[in-house]
Design a protein around this motif. Structure first.
Motif, PDB file in Angstrom:
ATOM      1  N   ILE A  21       0.843  -1.196   0.000  1.00 14.79           N
ATOM      2  CA  ILE A  21       0.000   0.000   0.000  1.00 14.79           C
ATOM      3  C   ILE A  21       0.881   1.250   0.000  1.00 14.79           C
ATOM      4  N   LYS A  22       0.672   2.110  -0.978  1.00 15.01           N
ATOM      5  CA  LYS A  22       1.412   3.374  -1.048  1.00 15.01           C
ATOM      6  C   LYS A  22       0.590   4.466  -0.383  1.00 15.01           C
ATOM      7  N   HIS A  23       1.260   5.366   0.323  1.00  8.16           N
ATOM      8  CA  HIS A  23       0.583   6.522   0.917  1.00  8.16           C
ATOM      9  C   HIS A  23       1.448   7.761   0.752  1.00  8.16           C
ATOM     10  N   LYS A  24       0.825   8.931   0.856  1.00 10.13           N
ATOM     11  CA  LYS A  24       1.553  10.176   0.595  1.00 10.13           C
ATOM     12  C   LYS A  24       2.460  10.608   1.727  1.00 10.13           C
ATOM     13  N   ASN A  25       2.054  10.327   2.931  1.00  8.62           N
ATOM     14  CA  ASN A  25       2.835  10.761   4.091  1.00  8.62           C
ATOM     15  C   ASN A  25       3.529   9.577   4.738  1.00  8.62           C
ATOM     16  N   PRO A  26       4.727   9.791   5.248  1.00  7.12           N
ATOM     17  CA  PRO A  26       5.454   8.687   5.873  1.00  7.12           C
ATOM     18  C   PRO A  26       4.753   8.186   7.138  1.00  7.12           C
ATOM     19  N   ILE A  27       4.874   6.886   7.363  1.00  8.34           N
ATOM     20  CA  ILE A  27       4.386   6.291   8.605  1.00  8.34           C
ATOM     21  C   ILE A  27       5.608   5.977   9.453  1.00  8.34           C
ATOM     22  N   LEU A  28       5.736   6.729  10.529  1.00 11.81           N
ATOM     23  CA  LEU A  28       6.873   6.534  11.428  1.00 11.81           C
ATOM     24  C   LEU A  28       6.425   6.183  12.843  1.00 11.81           C
ATOM     25  N   SER A  29       5.106   6.170  13.047  1.00 10.49           N
ATOM     26  CA  SER A  29       4.578   5.860  14.375  1.00 10.49           C
ATOM     27  C   SER A  29       3.169   5.290  14.228  1.00 10.49           C
ATOM     28  N   LEU A  30       2.654   4.748  15.318  1.00 11.38           N
ATOM     29  CA  LEU A  30       1.273   4.256  15.307  1.00 11.38           C
ATOM     30  C   LEU A  30       0.292   5.384  15.032  1.00 11.38           C
ATOM     31  N   GLN A  31       0.595   6.553  15.545  1.00  6.49           N
ATOM     32  CA  GLN A  31      -0.280   7.707  15.313  1.00  6.49           C
ATOM     33  C   GLN A  31      -0.384   8.013  13.816  1.00  6.49           C
ATOM     34  N   ASP A  32       0.746   7.934  13.112  1.00  8.44           N
ATOM     35  CA  ASP A  32       0.737   8.156  11.660  1.00  8.44           C
ATOM     36  C   ASP A  32      -0.087   7.089  10.950  1.00  8.44           C
ATOM     37  N   ALA A  33      -0.041   5.863  11.455  1.00 10.16           N
ATOM     38  CA  ALA A  33      -0.692   4.722  10.796  1.00 10.16           C
ATOM     39  C   ALA A  33      -2.214   4.761  10.897  1.00 10.16           C
ATOM     40  N   LYS A  34      -2.735   5.395  11.919  1.00 15.86           N
ATOM     41  CA  LYS A  34      -4.185   5.385  12.173  1.00 15.86           C
ATOM     42  C   LYS A  34      -5.019   5.803  10.967  1.00 15.86           C
ATOM     43  N   GLN A  35      -4.504   6.708  10.162  1.00 14.04           N
ATOM     44  CA  GLN A  35      -5.289   7.192   9.014  1.00 14.04           C
ATOM     45  C   GLN A  35      -5.315   6.206   7.855  1.00 14.04           C
ATOM     46  N   TYR A  36      -4.475   5.164   7.909  1.00 12.95           N
ATOM     47  CA  TYR A  36      -4.371   4.232   6.786  1.00 12.95           C
ATOM     48  C   TYR A  36      -4.920   2.833   7.060  1.00 12.95           C
ATOM     49  N   PHE A  37      -4.839   2.360   8.304  1.00 13.59           N
ATOM     50  CA  PHE A  37      -5.300   1.009   8.605  1.00 13.59           C
ATOM     51  C   PHE A  37      -5.578   0.841  10.090  1.00 13.59           C
ATOM     52  N   ASP A  38      -6.215  -0.279  10.420  1.00 13.91           N
ATOM     53  CA  ASP A  38      -6.549  -0.628  11.800  1.00 13.91           C
ATOM     54  C   ASP A  38      -5.259  -0.924  12.560  1.00 13.91           C
ATOM     55  N   ILE A  39      -4.878  -0.047  13.475  1.00 12.24           N
ATOM     56  CA  ILE A  39      -3.594  -0.214  14.156  1.00 12.24           C
ATOM     57  C   ILE A  39      -3.562  -1.414  15.107  1.00 12.24           C
ATOM     58  N   ASP A  40      -4.732  -1.956  15.437  1.00 15.15           N
ATOM     59  CA  ASP A  40      -4.737  -3.190  16.231  1.00 15.15           C
ATOM     60  C   ASP A  40      -4.097  -4.331  15.445  1.00 15.15           C
ATOM     61  N   LYS A  41      -4.073  -4.195  14.121  1.00 11.76           N
ATOM     62  CA  LYS A  41      -3.490  -5.225  13.258  1.00 11.76           C
ATOM     63  C   LYS A  41      -2.083  -4.866  12.798  1.00 11.76           C
ATOM     64  N   SER A  42      -1.514  -3.837  13.407  1.00 15.94           N
ATOM     65  CA  SER A  42      -0.151  -3.469  13.011  1.00 15.94           C
ATOM     66  C   SER A  42       0.842  -4.380  13.734  1.00 15.94           C
ATOM     67  N   ALA A  43       1.921  -4.676  13.044  1.00 16.25           N
ATOM     68  CA  ALA A  43       2.930  -5.594  13.573  1.00 16.25           C
ATOM     69  C   ALA A  43       4.315  -4.976  13.389  1.00 16.25           C
ATOM     70  N   PRO A  44       4.762  -4.238  14.377  1.00 15.96           N
ATOM     71  CA  PRO A  44       6.087  -3.652  14.252  1.00 15.96           C
ATOM     72  C   PRO A  44       7.173  -4.728  14.336  1.00 15.96           C
ATOM     73  N   VAL A  45       8.281  -4.443  13.685  1.00 18.57           N
ATOM     74  CA  VAL A  45       9.461  -5.298  13.806  1.00 18.57           C
ATOM     75  C   VAL A  45      10.428  -4.549  14.710  1.00 18.57           C
ATOM     76  N   LEU A  46      10.703  -5.144  15.841  1.00 14.07           N
ATOM     77  CA  LEU A  46      11.606  -4.541  16.816  1.00 14.07           C
ATOM     78  C   LEU A  46      12.915  -5.317  16.792  1.00 14.07           C
ATOM     79  N   ILE A  47      14.014  -4.621  16.918  1.00  9.46           N
ATOM     80  CA  ILE A  47      15.311  -5.281  16.949  1.00  9.46           C
ATOM     81  C   ILE A  47      15.791  -5.292  18.393  1.00  9.46           C
TER      82      ILE A  47
END
Length: 151
Positions: A21-47
């Motif tokens: 999925i392409k979007h115009k604004n960068p997603i760098l946080s959960l707050q940024d992601a809220k406008q694009y998808f259900d953040i309950d289904k977000s899966a960050p990769v942590l190192i």
């Protein structure tokens, strides 16, 4: 920044169930992601780092990580977030834009993600999000540990 076309080819070749999925604004946080998808289904990769060994952790964004419990459950010691400089040097990605697939690190996979048809995560490029079946994420990573709600 990874080549999105190569990611698309890789996932297609692996017969993954996905969409980029392409979007115009960068997603760098959960707050940024809220406008694009259900953040309950977000899966960050942590190192993470344990005794100078790096691991990736693919987990749900809705739960906090209890490092004390995780250390005991996985029989690891000194497990903690890796320093951002170490992450960039070893993965080529900045924290916040680490891809769900394609890292050559041992992986801890949170099986709570399997309850979803699709999860959303990084592509390595903050202007693209990967929507993918979590079974494919598990299959396409070097999973050496799994965790669930009981860890």
């Amino acid at each position: 920044m990874p080549d999105i076309e190569n990611l698309n080819i890789y996932l297609t070749d692996k017969h993954a169930d996905f969409k980029i999925i392409k979007h115009k604004n960068p997603i760098l946080s959960l707050q940024d992601a809220k406008q694009y998808f259900d953040i309950d289904k977000s899966a960050p990769v942590l190192i993470l780092e344990s005794e100078s060994k790096l691991l990736s952790l693919i987990t749900t964004s809705t739960e906090r990580i209890d490092f004390k419990k995780l250390n005991i459950y996985l029989n690891l010691s000194k497990l903690k977030f890796a320093d951002k400089t170490i992450v960039e040097e070893n993965t080529g990605y900045k924290i916040g834009s680490i891809p769900l697939v394609g890292l050559n690190l041992p992986c801890i996979f949170d099986e709570r993600l399997l309850k979803y048809d699709y999860i959303f995560g990084g592509t390595g490029n903050e202007l693209y999000t990967l929507k993918i079946n979590p079974k494919d994420v598990k299959k396409l990573n070097n999973v050496i540990y799994t965790i669930n709600a009981d860890y």
